[in-house]
Design a protein around this motif. Structure first.
Motif, PDB file in Angstrom:
ATOM      1  N   ARG A  77      25.618  48.694  64.985  1.00  0.00           N
ATOM      2  CA  ARG A  77      26.984  49.202  65.139  1.00  0.00           C
ATOM      3  C   ARG A  77      27.874  48.777  63.964  1.00  0.00           C
ATOM      4  NH1 ARG A  77      29.625  49.573  71.062  1.00  0.00           N
ATOM      5  NH2 ARG A  77      28.396  51.357  71.770  1.00  0.00           N
ATOM      6  N   ARG A  78      27.695  47.554  63.531  1.00  0.00           N
ATOM      7  CA  ARG A  78      28.515  47.077  62.410  1.00  0.00           C
ATOM      8  C   ARG A  78      28.195  47.879  61.148  1.00  0.00           C
ATOM      9  NH1 ARG A  78      31.635  42.931  62.513  1.00  0.00           N
ATOM     10  NH2 ARG A  78      32.508  42.102  60.595  1.00  0.00           N
ATOM     11  N   ALA A  79      26.935  48.113  60.903  1.00  0.00           N
ATOM     12  CA  ALA A  79      26.544  48.880  59.712  1.00  0.00           C
ATOM     13  C   ALA A  79      27.096  50.298  59.774  1.00  0.00           C
ATOM     14  CB  ALA A  79      25.021  48.901  59.583  1.00  0.00           C
ATOM     15  N   ALA A  80      27.131  50.883  60.978  1.00  0.00           N
ATOM     16  CA  ALA A  80      27.608  52.261  61.123  1.00  0.00           C
ATOM     17  C   ALA A  80      29.080  52.399  60.753  1.00  0.00           C
ATOM     18  CB  ALA A  80      27.379  52.744  62.554  1.00  0.00           C
ATOM     19  N   LEU A  81      29.854  51.332  60.866  1.00  0.00           N
ATOM     20  CA  LEU A  81      31.274  51.386  60.508  1.00  0.00           C
ATOM     21  C   LEU A  81      31.461  51.753  59.040  1.00  0.00           C
ATOM     22  CD1 LEU A  81      32.530  48.182  62.368  1.00  0.00           C
ATOM     23  CD2 LEU A  81      33.094  50.545  62.975  1.00  0.00           C
ATOM     24  N   TYR A  82      30.492  51.393  58.215  1.00  0.00           N
ATOM     25  CA  TYR A  82      30.617  51.652  56.778  1.00  0.00           C
ATOM     26  C   TYR A  82      30.356  53.104  56.409  1.00  0.00           C
ATOM     27  CZ  TYR A  82      31.304  46.731  56.056  1.00  0.00           C
ATOM     28  OH  TYR A  82      31.841  45.471  56.080  1.00  0.00           O
ATOM     29  N   GLN A  83      29.898  53.898  57.356  1.00  0.00           N
ATOM     30  CA  GLN A  83      29.808  55.329  57.111  1.00  0.00           C
ATOM     31  C   GLN A  83      31.197  55.964  57.093  1.00  0.00           C
ATOM     32  OE1 GLN A  83      27.146  56.963  60.072  1.00  0.00           O
ATOM     33  NE2 GLN A  83      25.558  55.449  59.638  1.00  0.00           N
ATOM     34  N   GLU A  84      32.130  55.344  57.809  1.00  0.00           N
ATOM     35  CA  GLU A  84      33.487  55.877  57.917  1.00  0.00           C
ATOM     36  C   GLU A  84      34.486  55.152  57.015  1.00  0.00           C
ATOM     37  OE1 GLU A  84      34.044  58.536  59.555  1.00  0.00           O
ATOM     38  OE2 GLU A  84      32.233  58.700  60.768  1.00  0.00           O
ATOM     39  N   LEU A  85      34.263  53.863  56.776  1.00  0.00           N
ATOM     40  CA  LEU A  85      35.268  53.035  56.102  1.00  0.00           C
ATOM     41  C   LEU A  85      35.710  53.564  54.739  1.00  0.00           C
ATOM     42  CD1 LEU A  85      36.902  50.396  56.490  1.00  0.00           C
ATOM     43  CD2 LEU A  85      35.122  49.247  55.147  1.00  0.00           C
ATOM     44  N   PRO A  86      34.833  54.091  53.874  1.00  0.00           N
ATOM     45  CA  PRO A  86      35.295  54.526  52.554  1.00  0.00           C
ATOM     46  C   PRO A  86      36.371  55.614  52.583  1.00  0.00           C
ATOM     47  CG  PRO A  86      32.934  54.226  52.530  1.00  0.00           C
ATOM     48  CD  PRO A  86      33.355  54.112  53.960  1.00  0.00           C
ATOM     49  N   ASN A  87      36.517  56.330  53.692  1.00  0.00           N
ATOM     50  CA  ASN A  87      37.597  57.307  53.789  1.00  0.00           C
ATOM     51  C   ASN A  87      38.930  56.652  54.119  1.00  0.00           C
ATOM     52  OD1 ASN A  87      36.581  59.948  53.218  1.00  0.00           O
ATOM     53  ND2 ASN A  87      35.393  59.842  55.102  1.00  0.00           N
ATOM     54  N   TYR A  88      38.910  55.337  54.364  1.00  0.00           N
ATOM     55  CA  TYR A  88      40.125  54.613  54.733  1.00  0.00           C
ATOM     56  C   TYR A  88      40.278  53.369  53.862  1.00  0.00           C
ATOM     57  CZ  TYR A  88      39.667  57.782  58.641  1.00  0.00           C
ATOM     58  OH  TYR A  88      39.533  58.915  59.400  1.00  0.00           O
ATOM     59  N   PRO A  89      40.426  53.555  52.551  1.00  0.00           N
ATOM     60  CA  PRO A  89      40.471  52.402  51.642  1.00  0.00           C
ATOM     61  C   PRO A  89      41.807  51.659  51.725  1.00  0.00           C
ATOM     62  CG  PRO A  89      40.925  54.413  50.445  1.00  0.00           C
ATOM     63  CD  PRO A  89      40.573  54.844  51.840  1.00  0.00           C
ATOM     64  N   SER A  90      41.748  50.384  51.436  1.00  0.00           N
ATOM     65  CA  SER A  90      42.934  49.533  51.339  1.00  0.00           C
ATOM     66  C   SER A  90      42.458  48.159  50.913  1.00  0.00           C
ATOM     67  CB  SER A  90      43.675  49.435  52.684  1.00  0.00           C
ATOM     68  OG  SER A  90      42.919  48.675  53.605  1.00  0.00           O
ATOM     69  N   SER A  91      43.378  47.272  50.611  1.00  0.00           N
ATOM     70  CA  SER A  91      42.993  45.901  50.283  1.00  0.00           C
ATOM     71  C   SER A  91      42.356  45.224  51.497  1.00  0.00           C
ATOM     72  CB  SER A  91      44.220  45.111  49.820  1.00  0.00           C
ATOM     73  OG  SER A  91      45.224  45.097  50.831  1.00  0.00           O
ATOM     74  N   ILE A  92      42.800  45.597  52.697  1.00  0.00           N
ATOM     75  CA  ILE A  92      42.215  45.026  53.920  1.00  0.00           C
ATOM     76  C   ILE A  92      40.772  45.480  54.064  1.00  0.00           C
ATOM     77  CG2 ILE A  92      42.406  44.892  56.427  1.00  0.00           C
ATOM     78  CD1 ILE A  92      45.395  45.507  56.100  1.00  0.00           C
ATOM     79  N   ALA A  93      40.538  46.783  53.863  1.00  0.00           N
ATOM     80  CA  ALA A  93      39.182  47.323  53.983  1.00  0.00           C
ATOM     81  C   ALA A  93      38.244  46.641  52.998  1.00  0.00           C
ATOM     82  CB  ALA A  93      39.200  48.828  53.739  1.00  0.00           C
ATOM     83  N   LEU A  94      38.701  46.459  51.777  1.00  0.00           N
ATOM     84  CA  LEU A  94      37.872  45.830  50.751  1.00  0.00           C
ATOM     85  C   LEU A  94      37.576  44.375  51.102  1.00  0.00           C
ATOM     86  CD1 LEU A  94      36.466  46.201  48.052  1.00  0.00           C
ATOM     87  CD2 LEU A  94      38.602  45.571  46.926  1.00  0.00           C
ATOM     88  N   LYS A  95      38.576  43.669  51.598  1.00  0.00           N
ATOM     89  CA  LYS A  95      38.382  42.269  51.982  1.00  0.00           C
ATOM     90  C   LYS A  95      37.345  42.149  53.096  1.00  0.00           C
ATOM     91  CE  LYS A  95      40.836  38.292  53.942  1.00  0.00           C
ATOM     92  NZ  LYS A  95      42.147  37.782  54.441  1.00  0.00           N
TER      93      LYS A  95
END
Length: 351
Positions: A71-89
């Protein structure tokens, strides 16, 4: 007798006081902090649909410590569409996750979150990860960068790449491994080794569209343009309804300065696979290249209707609306983006 009664009363009072203070001073049991059982599914659904608050929910999920690696790995399929300093951290923190699957997913996410010039500093250390698959994922993410972009990690990348190639060389009965090996050699302009690996892949899977497309590019890189066209034509004659091969034909025509004909192939690919965001995006950029701006805008709007979370298409459509002075449409797209992710760098930069 009276004295004994006094003692008993005093003792009772003391015990009562002790009990009262013990009750008042006791440390309450911590209330477990847990998200609702459906929160993961809701976060993934909202992110995939590009709904308001999608970024915030994704970030919340990445801060959990009770998710399975899958489940944690699957989050990264969506995360790049929602970039921010928080996402990168949050993604960088997962580069040190205990599970290799999560580290690989974080590498893929950071590859899309960071521009090439900044990628090596984040991912370079993973070239010496204890897990072989993670080292290979880091190679894939860094391959193709210029020596300046790779910087201090040039030597570790070369070492990890050689090890990667040796590992794939041993997998002679795996068509996918041999195809990937051919692509690694192609990156290095090692055409003889790339050709040998590709032939092994095609021997195992003769009609593989991806292998045939790689063969086309290998021939082109060696200046054998007629031969590359023949390979592509033969593949299309055997698989005329392959959206992938139609798209590859369009790219071939585009590389050979035949953009008008390329649009026919791109259009056919979209017709065969109308929900494919990459095919429609390529068609839109091709139309724009030929100054068919209205048609390009229509294709991007259709793409966003199908995939509201596609940030790449949203930003490009904003640029196209600006070109034609349709600022009201620009404001609509920006407002939607802000509802999805108020911390998006595009908003912070005053796009």
């Amino acid at each position: 007798m009276r004295r004994r009664t006094h003692y008993l009363i005093a003792l009772a009072l003391v015990l009562a006081v002790v009990a009262t203070f013990s009750y008042l001073w006791r440390t309450p049991a911590p209330t477990p902090v847990a998200l609702a059982p459906h929160s993961y599914g809701k976060a993934m659904r909202l992110a995939h649909q590009g709904q308001p608050g999608a970024a915030r929910l994704l970030y919340q999920q990445l801060q959990r410590n009770d998710l399975s690696p899958e489940r944690r790995a699957a989050l990264y399929q969506e995360l790049p569409n929602y970039p921010s300093s928080i996402a990168l951290k949050l993604a960088k923190q997962d580069l040190a996750a205990a599970q290799p699957q999560v580290r690989r997913a974080a590498i893929a996410g950071i590859q899309r979150l960071l521009p090439a010039a900044q990628r090596s500093m984040a991912l370079g250390p993973l070239l010496e990860d204890q897990d072989l698959s993670v080292r290979h994922a880091a190679v894939d993410a860094l391959l193709g960068l210029s020596p300046d972009a790779i910087g201090l990690y040039f030597s570790p990348l070369r070492d990890a790449l050689e090890q990667y190639q040796q590992t794939l060389e041993a997998q002679t009965d795996d068509a996918d491994a041999q195809l990937h090996l051919a692509r690694l050699y192609l990156h290095e302009n090692d055409y003889p080794d790339a050709s040998r690996a590709l032939q092994r892949s095609l021997a195992l899977r003769p009609h593989s569209s991806e292998a045939l497309a790689t063969q086309v590019r290998l021939l082109e890189r060696q200046g054998q343009h007629d031969a590359s066209r023949e390979v592509l034509a033969k593949a299309l004659s055997e698989q005329p309804d392959s959206a992938f091969l139609q798209h590859e034909l369009g790219l071939w025509l585009q590389r050979h300065a035949q953009t008008e004909y390329a649009l026919l192939a791109f259009s056919r690919a979209v017709e065969l696979q109308p929900d494919n965001a990459d095919y429609r995006y390529t068609l839109a950029t091709g139309l724009h290249q030929l100054e068919q701006v209205d048609a390009a805008q229509t294709q991007l709007q259709t793409l966003l209707d199908q995939h509201p979370n596609d940030r790449r298409a949203r930003l490009l459509l904003i640029d196209y609306w600006k070109e034609t002075g349709q600022l009201q449409n620009v404001q609509v797209l920006l407002a939607e983006l802000e509802r999805q992710n108020p911390d998006d760098p595009a908003l912070q930069q005053g796009l």
